[in-house]
Write an enzyme that holds these catalytic residues in place. Structure first.
Site, short mmCIF file in Angstrom:
data_model
loop_
_atom_site.label_atom_id
_atom_site.label_comp_id
_atom_site.label_asym_id
_atom_site.label_seq_id
_atom_site.Cartn_x
_atom_site.Cartn_y
_atom_site.Cartn_z
N HIS A 95 0.86 -1.20 0.00
CA HIS A 95 0.00 0.00 0.00
C HIS A 95 0.88 1.24 0.00
O HIS A 95 1.93 1.27 0.64
CB HIS A 95 -0.92 -0.01 1.23
CG HIS A 95 -2.02 1.00 1.13
ND1 HIS A 95 -1.82 2.34 1.35
CD2 HIS A 95 -3.33 0.86 0.78
CE1 HIS A 95 -2.97 2.98 1.17
NE2 HIS A 95 -3.90 2.10 0.83
N SER A 213 -10.38 7.10 -3.51
CA SER A 213 -11.62 7.89 -3.39
C SER A 213 -12.80 7.28 -4.14
O SER A 213 -13.60 8.00 -4.74
CB SER A 213 -11.37 9.34 -3.84
OG SER A 213 -10.41 9.95 -2.99
C1 PEP Z 1 -7.00 2.94 0.22
O1 PEP Z 1 -6.69 3.14 1.38
O2 PEP Z 1 -6.54 1.94 -0.37
C2 PEP Z 1 -7.90 3.87 -0.45
C3 PEP Z 1 -8.14 3.71 -1.73
O3 PEP Z 1 -8.45 4.88 0.32
P1 PEP Z 1 -9.64 5.89 -0.10
O4 PEP Z 1 -10.74 5.03 -0.71
O5 PEP Z 1 -10.06 6.51 1.17
O6 PEP Z 1 -9.10 6.84 -1.08
#
Ligand code: PEP
Length: 252
Positions: A95, A213
């Site tokens: 990640h 997002s």
């Molecule tokens: C993530 O943490 O992998 C992620 C995509 O977060 P968000 O959906 O909040 O952008």
């Protein structure tokens, strides 16, 4: 035919009580839906508790990281076999928050990918470019480097246990998602590049999630792209109704 896969990354949120409540709501709202795969990835301390909630349901359990050894003097770390023992089927690796805040390299992530697969876990491998890299037209070069490094020595038959999550760093937690076309272009590139590394036939079956997002109101158009096979959802996975709205958007 690739089955869509929606996973919730709860990051460092929830408590033992709210994790259990959130998992119970996801299980209840999902019911016996099997047209797509759904997983939740709580923080380590709540894995066992959430495992008992999702056991025998359509919701799979994933962890957010692991260390690439079975056991040993690695204070504070968690092994793939421990994750399996507690009921995990998946582990998120690479990640961008770990790449950036814990300085994880592609070589280290590659060690984890091998260790997780060896233990019997399925891997969600995250890759993605920063805003500066995109502005400098380096998106494909960055994805290429990350794929070559983190998939080193991965054979074609191992690919069925790997999901790639394309997560542009500039879209994570910002409320600014990639456009459907940007996501499609990156996913098509990833599929073609993984094909070159591990074999085109297995790359055709590769599940590539989009992350960054994803919300109920943008999920359908993102998930409607030809090479977008699912979503890795952060913020919106912390509300069962929002997460399930994204799941429903993936049912064709
Ligand atoms: C993530 O943490 O992998 C992620 C995509 O977060 P968000 O959906 O909040 O952008």
């Amino acid at each position: 035919m690739r089955k869509k896969f929606i996973a919730g990354n709860w990051k460092m949120y929830t408590s033992s009580i709210t994790a259990e409540m959130l998992a119970s709501s996801v299980v209840k709202l999902l019911g016996d839906e099997t047209r797509l795969q759904v997983a939740v990835c709580p923080p380590f301390p709540f894995l066992a508790r959430v495992a008992s909630v999702v056991k025998g349901t359509a919701v799979a359990l994933g962890a957010q990281n692991c260390y690439p050894k079975d056991e040993g003097a690695f204070t504070g770390e968690v092994s793939p076999t421990m994750l399996l023992d507690v009921g995990c089927q998946y582990v998120i690796l690479g990640h961008s928050e770990r790449r950036q805040k814990m300085a994880e390299t592609d070589a280290f992530i590659n060690e984890k990918v091998h260790a997780a697969l060896k233990a019997g876990l399925k891997v969600i491998l995250c890759i993605g470019e920063t805003l500066d890299e995109r502005k400098a037209n380096r998106t494909e070069a960055v994805l290429d480097t990350q794929l070559v490094g983190s998939l080193a020595k991965i054979a074609a038959e191992q690919l069925k246990n790997i999901t790639i999550a394309y997560e542009p760093v500039w879209a994570i937690g910002t409320g600014v998602n990639a456009t459907p076309q940007q996501a499609q272009d990156a996913h098509a590139f990833v599929r073609q590049r993984v094909g070159g590394l591990c074999g085109a036939e297995s790359a055709k079956e590769l599940i590539i999630q989009y992350g960054g997002s994803v919300k109920p109101d943008n999920a359908a158009t993102l998930l409607g792209q030809a090479d977008v096979d699912g979503a890795l959802v952060g913020g919106a996975s912390l509300k069962a109704e929002d997460f399930l709205a994204i799941v429903r958007a993936g049912i064709c």
